[in-house]
Motif scaffolding. Structure first.
Motif, PDB file in Angstrom:
ATOM      1  N   PRO A  88       0.809  -1.226   0.000  1.00  0.00           N
ATOM      2  CA  PRO A  88       0.000   0.000   0.000  1.00  0.00           C
ATOM      3  C   PRO A  88       0.841   1.274   0.000  1.00  0.00           C
ATOM      4  N   TYR A  89       2.104   1.163   0.392  1.00  0.00           N
ATOM      5  CA  TYR A  89       2.946   2.360   0.438  1.00  0.00           C
ATOM      6  C   TYR A  89       3.301   2.892  -0.957  1.00  0.00           C
ATOM      7  N   THR A  90       2.972   2.137  -2.001  1.00  0.00           N
ATOM      8  CA  THR A  90       3.140   2.684  -3.346  1.00  0.00           C
ATOM      9  C   THR A  90       2.293   3.943  -3.526  1.00  0.00           C
ATOM     10  N   ARG A  91       1.262   4.099  -2.715  1.00  0.00           N
ATOM     11  CA  ARG A  91       0.402   5.284  -2.803  1.00  0.00           C
ATOM     12  C   ARG A  91       1.086   6.531  -2.255  1.00  0.00           C
ATOM     13  N   LEU A  92       2.223   6.358  -1.618  1.00  0.00           N
ATOM     14  CA  LEU A  92       2.967   7.496  -1.082  1.00  0.00           C
ATOM     15  C   LEU A  92       3.923   8.097  -2.113  1.00  0.00           C
ATOM     16  N   GLU A  93       3.962   7.505  -3.305  1.00  0.00           N
ATOM     17  CA  GLU A  93       4.948   7.935  -4.320  1.00  0.00           C
ATOM     18  C   GLU A  93       4.941   9.432  -4.587  1.00  0.00           C
ATOM     19  N   ALA A 278     -11.538   5.759   9.890  1.00  0.00           N
ATOM     20  CA  ALA A 278     -11.793   4.433   9.321  1.00  0.00           C
ATOM     21  C   ALA A 278     -12.458   4.496   7.956  1.00  0.00           C
ATOM     22  N   ASN A 279     -13.296   5.484   7.736  1.00  0.00           N
ATOM     23  CA  ASN A 279     -14.012   5.617   6.457  1.00  0.00           C
ATOM     24  C   ASN A 279     -13.477   6.774   5.618  1.00  0.00           C
ATOM     25  N   GLY A 280     -12.246   7.206   5.922  1.00  0.00           N
ATOM     26  CA  GLY A 280     -11.677   8.328   5.188  1.00  0.00           C
ATOM     27  C   GLY A 280     -12.338   9.644   5.515  1.00  0.00           C
ATOM     28  N   SER A 281     -12.892   9.747   6.721  1.00  0.00           N
ATOM     29  CA  SER A 281     -13.605  10.958   7.118  1.00  0.00           C
ATOM     30  C   SER A 281     -12.633  12.110   7.351  1.00  0.00           C
ATOM     31  N   ALA A 282     -13.111  13.325   7.112  1.00  0.00           N
ATOM     32  CA  ALA A 282     -12.344  14.515   7.445  1.00  0.00           C
ATOM     33  C   ALA A 282     -12.230  14.617   8.957  1.00  0.00           C
ATOM     34  N   LEU A 283     -11.186  15.300   9.419  1.00  0.00           N
ATOM     35  CA  LEU A 283     -10.972  15.509  10.845  1.00  0.00           C
ATOM     36  C   LEU A 283     -11.208  16.973  11.192  1.00  0.00           C
ATOM     37  N   ILE A 308      -2.328  10.259   5.136  1.00  0.00           N
ATOM     38  CA  ILE A 308      -1.833  11.623   4.962  1.00  0.00           C
ATOM     39  C   ILE A 308      -3.048  12.517   4.772  1.00  0.00           C
ATOM     40  N   TYR A 309      -3.116  13.568   5.570  1.00  0.00           N
ATOM     41  CA  TYR A 309      -4.197  14.543   5.483  1.00  0.00           C
ATOM     42  C   TYR A 309      -3.609  15.909   5.186  1.00  0.00           C
ATOM     43  N   ARG A 310      -4.449  16.806   4.679  1.00  0.00           N
ATOM     44  CA  ARG A 310      -4.009  18.183   4.439  1.00  0.00           C
ATOM     45  C   ARG A 310      -4.884  19.136   5.236  1.00  0.00           C
ATOM     46  N   THR A 311      -4.226  20.078   5.885  1.00  0.00           N
ATOM     47  CA  THR A 311      -4.964  21.081   6.645  1.00  0.00           C
ATOM     48  C   THR A 311      -5.616  22.085   5.705  1.00  0.00           C
ATOM     49  N   THR A 312      -6.842  22.450   6.001  1.00  0.00           N
ATOM     50  CA  THR A 312      -7.561  23.507   5.291  1.00  0.00           C
ATOM     51  C   THR A 312      -8.100  24.467   6.352  1.00  0.00           C
ATOM     52  N   PRO A 313      -8.664  25.585   5.949  1.00  0.00           N
ATOM     53  CA  PRO A 313      -9.168  26.520   6.970  1.00  0.00           C
ATOM     54  C   PRO A 313     -10.218  25.904   7.890  1.00  0.00           C
ATOM     55  N   PRO A 318      -8.673  14.268   3.901  1.00  0.00           N
ATOM     56  CA  PRO A 318      -7.859  13.097   3.552  1.00  0.00           C
ATOM     57  C   PRO A 318      -7.238  13.234   2.171  1.00  0.00           C
ATOM     58  N   ARG A 319      -5.966  12.841   2.076  1.00  0.00           N
ATOM     59  CA  ARG A 319      -5.260  12.788   0.795  1.00  0.00           C
ATOM     60  C   ARG A 319      -4.964  11.333   0.421  1.00  0.00           C
ATOM     61  N   VAL A 320      -4.406  10.597   1.372  1.00  0.00           N
ATOM     62  CA  VAL A 320      -4.153   9.166   1.203  1.00  0.00           C
ATOM     63  C   VAL A 320      -4.532   8.484   2.506  1.00  0.00           C
ATOM     64  N   VAL A 321      -5.440   7.526   2.432  1.00  0.00           N
ATOM     65  CA  VAL A 321      -5.806   6.730   3.605  1.00  0.00           C
ATOM     66  C   VAL A 321      -5.395   5.294   3.332  1.00  0.00           C
ATOM     67  N   LEU A 322      -4.493   4.779   4.136  1.00  0.00           N
ATOM     68  CA  LEU A 322      -3.985   3.432   3.946  1.00  0.00           C
ATOM     69  C   LEU A 322      -4.969   2.409   4.502  1.00  0.00           C
ATOM     70  N   PRO A 323      -5.010   1.227   3.921  1.00  0.00           N
ATOM     71  CA  PRO A 323      -5.940   0.201   4.424  1.00  0.00           C
ATOM     72  C   PRO A 323      -5.594  -0.169   5.854  1.00  0.00           C
ATOM     73  N   PRO A 324      -6.602  -0.489   6.657  1.00  0.00           N
ATOM     74  CA  PRO A 324      -6.342  -0.851   8.056  1.00  0.00           C
ATOM     75  C   PRO A 324      -5.658  -2.200   8.158  1.00  0.00           C
ATOM     76  N   ARG A 325      -4.990  -2.404   9.259  1.00  0.00           N
ATOM     77  CA  ARG A 325      -4.393  -3.713   9.527  1.00  0.00           C
ATOM     78  C   ARG A 325      -5.413  -4.591  10.226  1.00  0.00           C
ATOM     79  N   SER A 326      -5.289  -5.846   9.971  1.00  0.00           N
ATOM     80  CA  SER A 326      -6.205  -6.788  10.608  1.00  0.00           C
ATOM     81  C   SER A 326      -5.428  -8.009  11.061  1.00  0.00           C
ATOM     82  N   PRO A 327      -5.919  -8.745  12.061  1.00  0.00           N
ATOM     83  CA  PRO A 327      -5.179  -9.907  12.542  1.00  0.00           C
ATOM     84  C   PRO A 327      -4.963 -10.919  11.433  1.00  0.00           C
ATOM     85  N   ALA A 328      -3.779 -11.526  11.408  1.00  0.00           N
ATOM     86  CA  ALA A 328      -3.478 -12.559  10.401  1.00  0.00           C
ATOM     87  C   ALA A 328      -4.249 -13.834  10.707  1.00  0.00           C
TER      88      ALA A 328
END
Length: 328
Positions: A88-93, A278-283, A308-313, A318-328
């Protein structure tokens, strides 16, 4: 919310360590074809003769992970730091490719080539000038490269014009007309002069998209003597250094050599509850009230990069939200 101070470290980062969730967690999207659950940033010391794609292919074979990319191409002739992105880190390119880069280059005077480097065919020669061996003259000439400018890319490059690749058109005998691009040279330090080979050894720090081959060509034009790039080694990309890199022979178990993604990104880290994104919600904007607008920040939890998020006024978007980790 807690802001975390980010400072580079030079030790391997294990994405499955206790500090980055328990070791039994993997990425939730590992069911996709070619997905192994691996996620990481791997600095590789690329050898000469390999393309950047060759290195990507090698890492794919070594890991079985289909999603492998890189952040910033190195020409086959060049050696040094190639930042490999896994899973998933390919999305950080886009964030890693845009980083400033440092190089050590050897610029040879007396001949120019069609590719502007030593792998090309000599297209022009010229008599050497005695001043080329003078350190004061060399340092003064290099200072003329400093600052922002418009650079003419080499004819042999991966730039596309109307869907056509420049280096393919050049090899076919119909080079493309390439538009100049905005670049910046932050530093150009003379390391030494090789009198026997009429060459300068130079350390450059430059912006994204700068062709060192083109700087070599332009230096020749400045002094009135044809020149080309004889050797090149990338020594840094953003916060990452060549000292962080592994050779391909060393990277059999690459999961032990991943670096901390937050440190690699060089972003301020904001710690939040993972459930909030979790759902790519704004903060809410007060999640990072001390950070200026239009600033990218790393969203983390217990040391693990979540997004990765970007601050706005009004909020953090959200800019890039990585998939969550889950138990193997």
């Amino acid at each position: 919310m807690r802001l975390l101070q980010v400072s580079p470290v030079r030790e391997a980062w294990n994405p499955f360590s206790a500090s980055c969730f328990r070791s039994c967690h993997r990425w939730a999207d590992m069911g996709r074809r070619g997905a192994t659950g691996l996620a990481g940033i791997l600095p590789v010391d690329k050898p000469s003769g390999m393309t950047s794609h060759d290195v990507v292919a090698r890492i794919r074979r070594m890991t079985g992970e289909g999603r492998v990319g890189h952040a910033g191409t190195l020409d086959p002739m060049a050696t040094g730091l190639l930042v490999i992105l896994v899973g998933p880190y390919t999305r950080l390119e886009p964030y890693l490719s845009s980083a400033e880069k440092a190089y050590e280059a050897t610029i040879a005077f007396g001949s120019a080539t069609d590719t502007d480097d030593a792998e090309g065919t000599v297209v022009r020669t010229g008599a050497l000038r005695p001043e080329l061996l003078d350190t004061a003259f060399a340092a003064d000439t290099l200072s003329n490269l400093l600052g922002p400018s418009q650079q003419r890319p080499p004819a042999y490059s991966a730039i596309k014009v109307g869907g056509e690749v420049a280096h393919r058109a050049a090899r076919a005998g119909a080079p493309l007309e390439l538009a100049e691009r905005a670049i910046e040279v932050f530093s150009a330090e003379l390391l030494g002069i090789d009198a026997e080979n009429a060459a300068w050894h130079v350390r450059f720090c430059v912006s994204k998209g700068t062709y060192i081959r083109a700087l070599a060509r332009d230096l020749g034009e400045m002094v009135g003597v044809p020149a080309h790039l004889a050797a090149l080694r990338r020594t840094a990309s953003g916060t990452l250094r060549i000292e962080d890199a592994v050779t391909l022979d060393e990277s059999a178990d690459i999961t032990t050599r991943f670096v901390d993604p937050v440190l690699a990104l060089g972003l301020v880290a904001v710690e939040v509850d993972p459930a909030l994104i979790a759902n790519g919600s704004a903060l809410p904007r007060d999640t990072a009230s001390q950070i200026p607008d239009e600033t990218d920040v790393a969203i983390v939890s217990e040391g693990a990069l979540l997004a990765i998020y970007r601050t706005t006024p009004r909020q953090l978007a959200p800019r890039v939200v990585l998939p969550p980790r889950s138990p193997a």
